[in-house]
Design a protein around this motif. Sequence first.
Motif, mmCIF file in Angstrom:
data_model
loop_
_atom_site.group_PDB
_atom_site.id
_atom_site.type_symbol
_atom_site.label_atom_id
_atom_site.label_comp_id
_atom_site.label_asym_id
_atom_site.label_seq_id
_atom_site.Cartn_x
_atom_site.Cartn_y
_atom_site.Cartn_z
ATOM 1 N N VAL A 1 0.794 -1.282 -0.061
ATOM 2 C CA VAL A 1 -0.126 0.073 -0.111
ATOM 3 C C VAL A 1 1.074 1.456 -0.131
ATOM 4 O O VAL A 1 0.832 2.185 -0.850
ATOM 5 N N ALA A 2 2.064 1.363 0.697
ATOM 6 C CA ALA A 2 2.731 2.379 0.946
ATOM 7 C C ALA A 2 3.771 2.698 -0.479
ATOM 8 O O ALA A 2 3.696 3.720 -1.018
ATOM 9 N N SER A 3 4.391 1.393 -0.925
ATOM 10 C CA SER A 3 4.896 1.688 -2.059
ATOM 11 C C SER A 3 4.342 2.088 -3.477
ATOM 12 O O SER A 3 4.921 2.788 -4.186
ATOM 13 N N HIS A 4 3.327 1.373 -3.480
ATOM 14 C CA HIS A 4 2.480 1.403 -4.716
ATOM 15 C C HIS A 4 1.668 2.745 -4.676
ATOM 16 O O HIS A 4 1.272 3.038 -5.633
ATOM 17 N N GLY A 5 1.199 3.044 -3.395
ATOM 18 C CA GLY A 5 0.683 4.326 -3.291
ATOM 19 C C GLY A 5 1.300 5.609 -3.629
ATOM 20 O O GLY A 5 1.014 6.522 -4.502
ATOM 21 N N ALA A 6 2.501 5.575 -3.307
ATOM 22 C CA ALA A 6 3.698 6.449 -3.895
ATOM 23 C C ALA A 6 3.899 6.654 -5.273
ATOM 24 O O ALA A 6 4.128 7.489 -5.773
ATOM 25 N N GLN A 7 4.103 5.369 -5.739
ATOM 26 C CA GLN A 7 4.129 4.999 -7.117
ATOM 27 C C GLN A 7 3.017 5.822 -7.927
ATOM 28 O O GLN A 7 3.064 6.573 -8.758
ATOM 29 N N ALA A 8 1.675 5.396 -7.295
ATOM 30 C CA ALA A 8 0.576 6.049 -8.150
ATOM 31 C C ALA A 8 0.487 7.581 -8.003
ATOM 32 O O ALA A 8 0.202 8.156 -9.151
ATOM 33 N N ARG A 9 0.997 8.049 -6.733
ATOM 34 C CA ARG A 9 0.946 9.560 -6.666
ATOM 35 C C ARG A 9 2.132 10.079 -7.752
ATOM 36 O O ARG A 9 1.723 11.240 -8.280
ATOM 37 N N LYS A 10 3.198 9.420 -7.706
ATOM 38 C CA LYS A 10 4.391 9.865 -8.729
ATOM 39 C C LYS A 10 3.619 10.059 -10.201
ATOM 40 O O LYS A 10 3.954 10.897 -10.758
ATOM 41 N N TRP A 11 2.795 9.118 -10.495
ATOM 42 C CA TRP A 11 2.438 9.096 -11.880
ATOM 43 C C TRP A 11 1.060 9.756 -12.044
ATOM 44 O O TRP A 11 0.201 9.752 -13.048
ATOM 45 N N GLY A 12 0.739 10.514 -10.847
ATOM 46 C CA GLY A 12 -0.389 11.553 -11.114
ATOM 47 C C GLY A 12 -1.749 11.329 -10.187
ATOM 48 O O GLY A 12 -2.866 11.910 -10.350
ATOM 49 N N MET A 13 -1.990 10.232 -9.343
ATOM 50 C CA MET A 13 -3.182 9.859 -8.793
ATOM 51 C C MET A 13 -3.302 10.969 -7.797
ATOM 52 O O MET A 13 -2.247 11.381 -6.867
ATOM 53 N N THR A 14 -4.280 11.579 -7.572
ATOM 54 C CA THR A 14 -4.656 12.637 -6.546
ATOM 55 C C THR A 14 -5.380 12.188 -5.507
ATOM 56 O O THR A 14 -5.721 11.073 -5.502
ATOM 57 N N GLU A 15 -5.486 13.006 -4.495
ATOM 58 C CA GLU A 15 -6.238 12.710 -3.350
ATOM 59 C C GLU A 15 -7.764 12.253 -3.644
ATOM 60 O O GLU A 15 -8.190 11.429 -3.189
ATOM 61 N N GLU A 16 -8.097 12.990 -4.312
ATOM 62 C CA GLU A 16 -9.681 12.786 -4.774
ATOM 63 C C GLU A 16 -9.677 11.375 -5.782
ATOM 64 O O GLU A 16 -10.605 10.561 -5.273
ATOM 65 N N MET A 17 -8.700 11.081 -6.300
ATOM 66 C CA MET A 17 -8.708 9.697 -7.200
ATOM 67 C C MET A 17 -8.511 8.746 -6.310
ATOM 68 O O MET A 17 -9.122 7.673 -6.177
ATOM 69 N N PHE A 18 -7.616 9.019 -5.066
ATOM 70 C CA PHE A 18 -7.348 7.874 -4.276
ATOM 71 C C PHE A 18 -8.734 7.738 -3.515
ATOM 72 O O PHE A 18 -9.145 6.495 -3.095
ATOM 73 N N GLY A 19 -9.380 8.865 -2.892
ATOM 74 C CA GLY A 19 -10.613 8.465 -2.144
ATOM 75 C C GLY A 19 -11.874 7.736 -3.108
ATOM 76 O O GLY A 19 -12.430 6.763 -2.665
ATOM 77 N N GLU A 20 -11.809 7.875 -4.423
ATOM 78 C CA GLU A 20 -12.668 7.229 -5.483
ATOM 79 C C GLU A 20 -12.348 5.704 -5.481
ATOM 80 O O GLU A 20 -13.173 4.858 -5.436
ATOM 81 N N LEU A 21 -11.002 5.722 -5.221
ATOM 82 C CA LEU A 21 -10.618 4.234 -5.520
ATOM 83 C C LEU A 21 -10.631 3.410 -4.273
ATOM 84 O O LEU A 21 -11.231 2.175 -4.501
ATOM 85 N N MET A 22 -10.532 4.101 -3.264
ATOM 86 C CA MET A 22 -10.909 3.253 -1.972
ATOM 87 C C MET A 22 -12.379 3.031 -1.867
ATOM 88 O O MET A 22 -12.665 1.979 -1.394
ATOM 89 N N ALA A 23 -13.381 3.767 -2.385
ATOM 90 C CA ALA A 23 -14.804 3.582 -2.215
ATOM 91 C C ALA A 23 -15.055 2.430 -3.236
ATOM 92 O O ALA A 23 -15.701 1.613 -2.801
ATOM 93 N N VAL A 24 -14.185 2.234 -4.410
ATOM 94 C CA VAL A 24 -14.589 1.292 -5.360
ATOM 95 C C VAL A 24 -13.917 -0.243 -4.650
ATOM 96 O O VAL A 24 -14.739 -1.196 -4.781
ATOM 97 N N VAL A 25 -12.895 0.061 -3.869
ATOM 98 C CA VAL A 25 -12.185 -1.368 -3.454
ATOM 99 C C VAL A 25 -13.467 -1.722 -2.371
ATOM 100 O O VAL A 25 -13.574 -2.906 -2.046
ATOM 101 N N GLY A 26 -13.623 -0.745 -1.399
ATOM 102 C CA GLY A 26 -14.829 -1.107 -0.407
ATOM 103 C C GLY A 26 -15.823 -1.552 -0.735
ATOM 104 O O GLY A 26 -16.301 -2.886 -0.456
ATOM 105 N N LEU A 27 -16.604 -1.008 -1.848
ATOM 106 C CA LEU A 27 -17.757 -1.669 -2.527
ATOM 107 C C LEU A 27 -17.569 -2.601 -2.953
ATOM 108 O O LEU A 27 -18.160 -3.860 -3.015
ATOM 109 N N ALA A 28 -16.608 -3.117 -3.948
ATOM 110 C CA ALA A 28 -16.298 -4.427 -4.764
ATOM 111 C C ALA A 28 -15.965 -5.631 -3.535
ATOM 112 O O ALA A 28 -16.711 -6.376 -3.935
#
Length: 189
Positions: free
Chosen positions: A141-168
């Motif tokens: 979570v830490a290492s790929h979260g950092a990489q996703a942010r490096k490639w442009g993942m915003t905090e808003e995108m992270f929030g939506e991603l977590m919503a999808v993960v939780g729902l799925a």
Amino acid sequence: MGRALSWPSGRARKHRIEVPRYGSLGAVASRLREVEGQVAPPMLTGGSQADEEAMMTETVLIEYDQAAPEAKAVFDEIAAVRGIDPRQVNNFWKAMARHPAQMRRMWSNMRAVMTPGALDMRTKEMLYLAVSVTNACDYCVASHGAQARKWGMTEEMFGELMAVVGLANETNRLAAGYRVPVDAAFKVP
């Protein structure tokens, strides 16, 4: 003959169960749910109980200067790709250096999969992050979260991603629990 599966439980206990050699993952999961106190995924047993317990609790990181030549070669490749000194390669690879052949295989797989293709790198890192969250792997979570942010993942995108993960995760468990049959329209011909 079955396989013995075990995992630590509490401080002094370890559970062991027998599962059929060719049992399905569902059968294994059902058997695991029957055993009280599951606190970690099972590991195939091997070696002595003391060796197994040490391997499950001991963190062994192999630094570059102490690595076997085969592991050093992988450290060197990782460092070259990342533009860093081989002594700065992250802890995952230092742990993998305990077993150079496995380290080599993982590095080869990582290079093959985690490169731009039909999916861009941000999407790949966000997918990796989603799976890591589901698997509760703090390191990933830490290492790929950092990489996703490096490639442009915003905090808003992270929030939506977590919503999808939780729902799925919730709907997957409900569908599995209710044993919902797959609709004909969803089946691949």
